[in-house]
Design a protein around this motif. Structure first.
Motif, PDB file in Angstrom:
ATOM      1  N   LEU A 103      23.392  16.260   3.384  1.00 35.97           N
ATOM      2  CA  LEU A 103      24.992  15.970   2.757  1.00 35.97           C
ATOM      3  C   LEU A 103      24.801  14.826   2.478  1.00 35.97           C
ATOM      4  N   CYS A 139      30.411  10.499   2.853  1.00 37.12           N
ATOM      5  CA  CYS A 139      31.735  10.472   2.329  1.00 37.12           C
ATOM      6  C   CYS A 139      31.800   9.227   1.833  1.00 37.12           C
ATOM      7  N   CYS A 173      34.115   6.227   6.070  1.00 35.84           N
ATOM      8  CA  CYS A 173      34.562   7.536   6.735  1.00 35.84           C
ATOM      9  C   CYS A 173      32.872   7.821   7.168  1.00 35.84           C
ATOM     10  N   ALA A 222      30.585  13.955   2.436  1.00 39.09           N
ATOM     11  CA  ALA A 222      31.531  14.291   0.965  1.00 39.09           C
ATOM     12  C   ALA A 222      32.133  15.506   1.264  1.00 39.09           C
ATOM     13  N   ASP A 223      33.350  15.471   0.525  1.00 35.43           N
ATOM     14  CA  ASP A 223      34.203  16.730   0.408  1.00 35.43           C
ATOM     15  C   ASP A 223      34.622  17.359   1.711  1.00 35.43           C
ATOM     16  N   HIS A 224      34.548  16.608   2.783  1.00 36.37           N
ATOM     17  CA  HIS A 224      34.712  17.389   4.262  1.00 36.37           C
ATOM     18  C   HIS A 224      36.213  17.764   4.232  1.00 36.37           C
ATOM     19  N   ALA A 225      36.549  18.459   5.022  1.00 38.93           N
ATOM     20  CA  ALA A 225      37.764  19.194   5.111  1.00 38.93           C
ATOM     21  C   ALA A 225      38.887  18.012   5.888  1.00 38.93           C
ATOM     22  N   HIS A 277      39.867  11.687   6.944  1.00 36.01           N
ATOM     23  CA  HIS A 277      38.533  10.703   7.355  1.00 36.01           C
ATOM     24  C   HIS A 277      38.703  10.080   8.721  1.00 36.01           C
TER      25      HIS A 277
END
Length: 76
Positions: free
Chosen positions: A36, A39, A51, A55-58, A61
């Protein structure tokens, strides 16, 4: 990552080339290795930390304050 009961869970395994990392992803009994992108978010302030998630984590941060975790004693 923040605590959650359902959905996908992730565990960091290793940095790869610049900007990507190897993560373990699981949901129930299904497990995958995934690469992946990092972020891109940077924390506030002049020397803001990056962070440490993908990227695009829920949720929040890594530099944002997490909800306090209730401590449970090991003995009863």
């Amino acid at each position: 990552m923040s605590a959650h009961e359902d959905g996908e869970h992730y565990g960091f395994l290793d940095d790869l080339e610049y900007g990507t990392a190897l993560w373990l992803r699981w949901c129930g009994t299904d497990v995958d290795l995934v690469v992946l992108p990092d972020c891109p978010a940077v924390g506030p302030g002049r020397e803001g930390d990056g962070c440490c998630l993908f990227a695009d984590h829920a949720e929040q941060h890594t530099w944002e304050e997490a909800h306090p975790v209730e401590e449970v004693p090991c003995t009863s």
